[in-house]
Design an enzyme around this catalytic site. Structure first.
Site: not given
Ligand SMILES: *Cc1c(COP(=O)(O)O)cnc(C)c1O
Length: 377
Positions: A57, A152, A274, A322
């Site tokens: 998956k 679930r 940053y 980023m």
């Protein structure tokens, strides 16, 4: 059909372009070691004398659906989520059992399941009702999912006898496999409670059984049944906090690497990145790596996250941007622009990076973004 053909063509195109790289492009890449996939499958095989349903998956946990399935073609089955991926595998010639882990979502998918011989998890009364409206005889193989505590998906224990009776006598159903999923197989609590419940609920039926994810496969032979369902271990990561992949004989499949694209000297008091989250308390040398959160590197990874530069372990500094992140070069004298950086993979277990970022290897591997060129070798 058109939609299926187009999506298959697209995944084929992605596979081809993935093997191609400009010589002067941004230096980040993810290398997929196909022989490591095969090694890890052999580890599963040695431990469990059951059929192996390789879980692919999420684009094979970020490793690429078709190339992963091809490398794992000795597996008896593949488990996935998206019916279009299952159809793509069939059209590419895979003959293994293909199991859809959440089954079908609407009745109009059922002819596709029959046409492509796809096996479906059945976990809800709504799906049972959809089956009743499906006229084809002996068309479907289903895996009856029993909720033994994960809460679930799956039928409640008290629903199992009636659902089983219904499925066994249902004209559309060819074979039923009994399955459950563990919530704690990777933790000290283990599987005992869920395993006992499952055994009690299924003792009366002659049907194949499937319980084990990677952690149960590795630690609890009593869970193996007829089908095991390893995922993360095939990609070379350990499901356990207290045992490394290496200790389990697993080899990392994905190595995410890049290079230093800048090197500089800081004075005491200089800040990095940053918000200036890292502040140098002495003069030091740092580097900038061409890898950021838009490549799939976790932004929550704070100063101190382990990373390799020129094969030596060091740490990240400050906030991940980023497209870039900073590394400490204080102890790596030979580091220069162009030095190789390994974010995770060979020599730098992805589990350690995940832990530093407050997450798990599964998330990092499957979150690799499409802008990272993938080289399969
Ligand atoms: C994802 C998944 C697995 C594989 O789990 P790993 O921990 O990656 O081995 C097995 N079974 C089911 C139902 C799953 O959803």
């Amino acid at each position: 059909m058109l939609r299926i053909a187009v999506s298959w063509l697209l995944s084929f195109a992605a596979l081809k372009s993935a093997t191609f790289r400009y010589s002067m492009s941004r230096p980040i890449q993810a290398r997929i070691d196909l022989s490591a996939l095969q090694n890890n499958l052999r580890v599963a095989r040695r431990l469990a004398s059951a059929r192996i349903m390789a879980v692919i998956k999420a684009d094979a946990y970020g490793h690429g659906l078709l190339r992963t399935a091809a490398a794992l073609s000795e597996a008896e089955g593949f488990a996935l989520l998206d019916v279009r991926d299952a159809v793509a595998l069939r059209e590419a010639g895979f003959r293994q059992t293909l199991l859809l882990l959440e089954g079908f979502f609407a009745a109009d998918e059922l002819p596709l399941f029959a046409e492509y011989d796809l096996s479906s998890v059945i976990h809800s009364p709504q799906q049972l009702a959809m089956l009743d409206a499906f006229p084809r005889r002996n068309a479907l193989q289903v895996w009856l999912k029993i909720n033994t505590g994960m809460n679930r998906l799956g039928f409640a224990p008290e629903q199992v006898p009636a659902v089983m009776e219904k499925l066994k006598s249902h004209p559309a159903i060819r074979e039923v496999t009994l399955m459950t999923h563990f919530s704690h197989a990777d933790e000290p609590e283990g599987v005992a409670e869920q395993l006992e419940l499952f055994k009690g609920l299924t003792a009366a039926y002659r049907a194949p059984r499937s319980l084990a994810n990677s952690a149960a496969l590795l630690r609890f032979p009593a869970t193996h049944g007829e089908w095991v369902r390893p995922g993360i271990m095939l990609y070379g990561a350990s499901p356990f906090a207290d045992t490394s992949a290496q200790q389990l004989g697993l080899q990392p499949v994905m190595t995410l690497s890049s290079e230093l694209i800048s090197v500089r000297e800081l004075k005491a008091g200089d800040r990095v990145g940053y918000a200036g989250l890292f502040r140098a308390d002495r003069a030091m040398r740092i580097g900038t790596v061409a890898c950021g959160y838009a490549d799939g590197y976790p932004r929550p990874a704070a100063t101190g996250t382990p990373i390799l530069v020129n094969g030596q372990r060091t740490r990240t500094l400050g906030r991940v941007s980023m497209d870039m992140l900073a590394v400490d070069l204080s102890e790596i004298d030979d580091a220069a622009i162009g030095s190789k950086v390994v974010l995770w993979g060979e020599g730098m277990p992805v589990e350690e990076v995940a832990r530093a970022a407050g997450t798990i290897s599964y998330e990092l591997l499957s979150a690799l973004t499409t802008r990272v060129p993938v080289i399969a070798a």
